[in-house]
Design a protein around this motif. Structure first.
Motif, PDB file in Angstrom:
ATOM      1  N   GLU A 167      32.552  11.038  -0.456  1.00  0.00           N
ATOM      2  CA  GLU A 167      32.371  12.324   0.213  1.00  0.00           C
ATOM      3  C   GLU A 167      33.471  13.248  -0.281  1.00  0.00           C
ATOM      4  O   GLU A 167      34.660  12.932  -0.151  1.00  0.00           O
ATOM      5  N   VAL A 168      33.091  14.383  -0.864  1.00  0.00           N
ATOM      6  CA  VAL A 168      34.055  15.361  -1.370  1.00  0.00           C
ATOM      7  C   VAL A 168      34.051  16.539  -0.406  1.00  0.00           C
ATOM      8  O   VAL A 168      33.059  17.241  -0.292  1.00  0.00           O
ATOM      9  N   GLU A 169      35.183  16.728   0.296  1.00  0.00           N
ATOM     10  CA  GLU A 169      35.261  17.768   1.319  1.00  0.00           C
ATOM     11  C   GLU A 169      36.302  18.814   0.941  1.00  0.00           C
ATOM     12  O   GLU A 169      37.421  18.471   0.574  1.00  0.00           O
ATOM     13  N   LYS A 170      35.921  20.065   1.104  1.00  0.00           N
ATOM     14  CA  LYS A 170      36.841  21.170   0.860  1.00  0.00           C
ATOM     15  C   LYS A 170      37.753  21.305   2.074  1.00  0.00           C
ATOM     16  O   LYS A 170      37.308  21.312   3.210  1.00  0.00           O
ATOM     17  N   ILE A 171      39.067  21.391   1.821  1.00  0.00           N
ATOM     18  CA  ILE A 171      40.031  21.577   2.908  1.00  0.00           C
ATOM     19  C   ILE A 171      40.300  23.074   3.077  1.00  0.00           C
ATOM     20  O   ILE A 171      39.934  23.664   4.057  1.00  0.00           O
ATOM     21  N   LYS A 172      40.964  23.662   2.081  1.00  0.00           N
ATOM     22  CA  LYS A 172      41.215  25.105   2.060  1.00  0.00           C
ATOM     23  C   LYS A 172      41.567  25.484   0.633  1.00  0.00           C
ATOM     24  O   LYS A 172      42.212  24.726  -0.081  1.00  0.00           O
ATOM     25  N   LYS A 196      23.315   9.198  -7.135  1.00  0.00           N
ATOM     26  CA  LYS A 196      22.652  10.310  -6.464  1.00  0.00           C
ATOM     27  C   LYS A 196      23.767  11.247  -6.020  1.00  0.00           C
ATOM     28  O   LYS A 196      24.774  10.809  -5.477  1.00  0.00           O
ATOM     29  N   ILE A 197      23.568  12.539  -6.256  1.00  0.00           N
ATOM     30  CA  ILE A 197      24.543  13.536  -5.815  1.00  0.00           C
ATOM     31  C   ILE A 197      23.799  14.562  -4.976  1.00  0.00           C
ATOM     32  O   ILE A 197      22.862  15.201  -5.452  1.00  0.00           O
ATOM     33  N   VAL A 198      24.211  14.679  -3.718  1.00  0.00           N
ATOM     34  CA  VAL A 198      23.620  15.658  -2.820  1.00  0.00           C
ATOM     35  C   VAL A 198      24.767  16.390  -2.132  1.00  0.00           C
ATOM     36  O   VAL A 198      25.541  15.771  -1.402  1.00  0.00           O
ATOM     37  N   ASP A 199      24.856  17.692  -2.397  1.00  0.00           N
ATOM     38  CA  ASP A 199      25.941  18.511  -1.859  1.00  0.00           C
ATOM     39  C   ASP A 199      27.278  17.858  -2.176  1.00  0.00           C
ATOM     40  O   ASP A 199      27.588  17.650  -3.319  1.00  0.00           O
ATOM     41  N   GLY A 200      28.060  17.503  -1.182  1.00  0.00           N
ATOM     42  CA  GLY A 200      29.364  16.896  -1.415  1.00  0.00           C
ATOM     43  C   GLY A 200      29.350  15.390  -1.292  1.00  0.00           C
ATOM     44  O   GLY A 200      30.392  14.763  -1.166  1.00  0.00           O
ATOM     45  N   HIS A 201      28.163  14.796  -1.323  1.00  0.00           N
ATOM     46  CA  HIS A 201      28.041  13.346  -1.154  1.00  0.00           C
ATOM     47  C   HIS A 201      27.550  12.710  -2.455  1.00  0.00           C
ATOM     48  O   HIS A 201      26.551  13.137  -3.012  1.00  0.00           O
ATOM     49  N   ILE A 202      28.268  11.691  -2.909  1.00  0.00           N
ATOM     50  CA  ILE A 202      27.941  11.015  -4.163  1.00  0.00           C
ATOM     51  C   ILE A 202      27.774   9.526  -3.875  1.00  0.00           C
ATOM     52  O   ILE A 202      28.641   8.914  -3.253  1.00  0.00           O
ATOM     53  N   PRO A 240      35.674  -1.626   2.634  1.00  0.00           N
ATOM     54  CA  PRO A 240      36.935  -0.903   2.401  1.00  0.00           C
ATOM     55  C   PRO A 240      36.718   0.600   2.243  1.00  0.00           C
ATOM     56  O   PRO A 240      35.748   1.039   1.640  1.00  0.00           O
ATOM     57  N   ARG A 241      37.646   1.360   2.776  1.00  0.00           N
ATOM     58  CA  ARG A 241      37.608   2.817   2.705  1.00  0.00           C
ATOM     59  C   ARG A 241      38.894   3.319   2.043  1.00  0.00           C
ATOM     60  O   ARG A 241      39.905   2.648   2.082  1.00  0.00           O
ATOM     61  N   PHE A 242      38.823   4.518   1.491  1.00  0.00           N
ATOM     62  CA  PHE A 242      40.018   5.150   0.938  1.00  0.00           C
ATOM     63  C   PHE A 242      39.878   6.651   1.076  1.00  0.00           C
ATOM     64  O   PHE A 242      38.787   7.177   1.325  1.00  0.00           O
ATOM     65  N   LYS A 243      41.000   7.337   0.923  1.00  0.00           N
ATOM     66  CA  LYS A 243      41.045   8.789   1.047  1.00  0.00           C
ATOM     67  C   LYS A 243      42.106   9.307   0.095  1.00  0.00           C
ATOM     68  O   LYS A 243      43.218   8.782   0.081  1.00  0.00           O
ATOM     69  N   MET A 244      41.764  10.313  -0.717  1.00  0.00           N
ATOM     70  CA  MET A 244      42.708  10.896  -1.667  1.00  0.00           C
ATOM     71  C   MET A 244      42.620  12.416  -1.596  1.00  0.00           C
ATOM     72  O   MET A 244      41.539  12.973  -1.441  1.00  0.00           O
ATOM     73  N   ASP A 245      43.757  13.071  -1.741  1.00  0.00           N
ATOM     74  CA  ASP A 245      43.832  14.528  -1.735  1.00  0.00           C
ATOM     75  C   ASP A 245      43.984  15.042  -3.157  1.00  0.00           C
ATOM     76  O   ASP A 245      44.726  14.454  -3.955  1.00  0.00           O
ATOM     77  N   PHE A 246      43.311  16.170  -3.460  1.00  0.00           N
ATOM     78  CA  PHE A 246      43.352  16.765  -4.796  1.00  0.00           C
ATOM     79  C   PHE A 246      43.612  18.259  -4.708  1.00  0.00           C
ATOM     80  O   PHE A 246      43.268  18.905  -3.725  1.00  0.00           O
ATOM     81  N   ASN A 247      44.206  18.791  -5.773  1.00  0.00           N
ATOM     82  CA  ASN A 247      44.422  20.230  -5.909  1.00  0.00           C
ATOM     83  C   ASN A 247      43.357  20.832  -6.816  1.00  0.00           C
ATOM     84  O   ASN A 247      43.659  21.605  -7.713  1.00  0.00           O
ATOM     85  N   GLU A 248      42.129  20.467  -6.580  1.00  0.00           N
ATOM     86  CA  GLU A 248      40.995  21.003  -7.331  1.00  0.00           C
ATOM     87  C   GLU A 248      39.929  21.375  -6.317  1.00  0.00           C
ATOM     88  O   GLU A 248      39.884  20.834  -5.224  1.00  0.00           O
ATOM     89  N   SER A 249      39.043  22.280  -6.712  1.00  0.00           N
ATOM     90  CA  SER A 249      37.987  22.684  -5.782  1.00  0.00           C
ATOM     91  C   SER A 249      36.941  21.578  -5.660  1.00  0.00           C
ATOM     92  O   SER A 249      36.839  20.693  -6.513  1.00  0.00           O
ATOM     93  N   GLN A 250      36.175  21.665  -4.598  1.00  0.00           N
ATOM     94  CA  GLN A 250      35.115  20.695  -4.348  1.00  0.00           C
ATOM     95  C   GLN A 250      34.127  20.688  -5.517  1.00  0.00           C
ATOM     96  O   GLN A 250      33.735  19.631  -5.996  1.00  0.00           O
TER      97      GLN A 250
END
Length: 171
Positions: free
Chosen positions: A69-74, A44-50, A13-23
């Protein structure tokens, strides 16, 4: 909360959520929560991958792993993508077996056709052509069964993640 999920038939299973916080703010929440003495999860935390695993003493063959995966949008907008699945070794083994069954099916199908064409005994090849899809279904349902065994741990990982994220995804 806006969480986009695939259908229930998938083994991972996969999921995706949007946040109003920085990466970095989101990653810091995980770092702080995972370093807490009360936290029982391995990570383990490496860059934006947990990667979050269940504790070793609770772990079994079917235990899930949460990949985030924590990705910065804008600006301060960030998307958190997650994937629940078995450990990479288990997933690789299952994919290898599925691939081996597919290759064997193709090979025995060709063998059955050739032996039928030259009018020799093709019964073994035909039995394999019939039996291999049955084996594939058995492997598929074995994977579903394994997923159900690890479902409680998957829920625990999901609740840990939601607690860490403070349940404040963007609407």
């Amino acid at each position: 909360m806006e969480a986009k999920k695939n259908s229930n038939i998938h083994l991972r299973p996969r999921f995706k959520m949007d946040f109003n916080e920085s990466q970095q703010e989101i990653i810091s929440k995980f770092e702080d929560n995972l370093k807490d003495g009360e936290c029982k999860y391995c990570s383990k935390i490496v860059d934006g991958h947990i990667i979050i695993d269940v504790p070793k003493d609770e772990s079994h063959f079917w235990s899930p792993q949460l990949n985030i995966e924590v990705e910065k949008i804008k600006g301060k907008e960030t998307v958190v993508k997650g994937l629940f699945g078995p450990k990479p070794q288990v997933w690789t083994m299952f994919m290898f077996f599925h691939f081996a069954v597919a290759v064997a099916f193709i090979g025995f199908s060709i063998t059955a056709y050739v032996q039928w064409s030259i009018k020799t005994d093709y019964s073994l090849a035909l039995y394999m052509v019939i039996g291999l899809p049955v084996l594939w279904f058995v492997m598929y349902f074995l994977g579903r069964w394994g997923k159900s065994i690890g479902h409680q741990q998957m829920d625990e990982l999901y609740h840990f993640m939601m607690k860490t994220l403070d349940k404040q995804p963007k609407n």
